[in-house]
Design a protein around this motif. Structure first.
Motif, PDB file in Angstrom:
ATOM      1  N   GLU A   1      38.601  45.192  30.602  1.00 50.05           N
ATOM      2  CA  GLU A   1      38.534  45.446  32.038  1.00 50.05           C
ATOM      3  C   GLU A   1      38.462  44.136  32.823  1.00 50.05           C
TER       4      GLU A   1
ATOM      5  N   ASN B   1      41.139  42.956  35.642  1.00 45.97           N
ATOM      6  CA  ASN B   1      40.652  42.608  36.983  1.00 45.97           C
ATOM      7  C   ASN B   1      41.119  41.218  37.400  1.00 45.97           C
TER       8      ASN B   1
ATOM      9  N   LYS C   1      44.824  41.406  38.186  1.00 47.35           N
ATOM     10  CA  LYS C   1      45.073  42.325  39.300  1.00 47.35           C
ATOM     11  C   LYS C   1      46.365  43.119  39.108  1.00 47.35           C
TER      12      LYS C   1
END
Length: 210
Positions: free
Chosen positions: A58, A62, A65
């Protein structure tokens, strides 16, 4: 003896790269839209196939993006010196997938980002025993033609994709002064594109995906 063709064909790809042009279709699910469902699927896929925790997967999604991972991040999974924290090797199959994904991102599926690779490709590496059954050559050719078509537009300033294939085809069909023969080339062992010494360093994908 050079082979003669008016444009790059599947036969030309097979001769130049020595990778399969027939076999399973290189197709993946829809990872084109960054929506919550696809994001969640990407995170789970990274964790499962690359042997990292859900939290690590994750974090990477992130950072990028998007539904991608960084090539430098992939490299850490077989190059422990890239990490500052104590390194624990993931399972061998996970390391193999990370390396193959890294290799594909620099050869058949080069894109303009230069630093990231789509998670969609990772789905093709789930079953490592099946990797050699895909029609990688046909996909490389389709991918290249798509980019060559885009490059003819007046507003386009760059061209990407696996240009080693295009360069090899040019060297085979045109007498160019900057095309230098490779004295160490071995026809039975290397892809035909290795007959020529190119100005930039390339990675031959033939042996890895054959």
């Amino acid at each position: 003896m050079p082979f003669v063709e008016m444009s790059i064909s599947l036969e030309g790809v097979s001769i130049l790269l020595k990778i399969m042009v027939t076999g399973k279709v290189v197709a993946v699910g829809n990872f084109s839209r960054y929506i919550e469902d696809s994001r969640k699927e990407a995170i789970e896929l990274i964790s499962k196939l690359l042997g990292v925790t859900i939290e690590e997967a994750e974090e990477e999604v992130n950072i990028t993006k998007g539904l991608t991972v960084r090539k430098a991040w992939l490299k850490t999974w077989w190059s422990p010196n890239w990490k500052s924290k104590p390194f624990t090797y993931p399972p061998v199959q996970c390391t193999e997938r990370a390396f193959l994904l890294y290799l594909l991102s620099y050869t058949l599926f080069v894109d303009k980002s230069g630093s990231r690779v789509s998670i969609a490709l990772l789905k093709l590496l789930e079953n490592l025993d099946d990797v050699g059954n895909y029609a990688w050559g046909a996909t490389a050719l389709a991918y290249l033609y798509c980019q060559l078509g885009s490059a003819t537009r007046v507003e386009v300033l760059q061209i990407v994709r696996y240009l080693t294939l295009f360069e090899g085809w040019v060297y085979e069909h045109f007498e160019l002064r900057f095309a230098t023969s490779n004295a160490k080339y071995m026809d039975q062992l290397q892809p035909r594109v290795s007959r020529w010494i190119q100005k930039h360093e390339t990675v031959n994908v033939g042996d890895k995906l054959a």
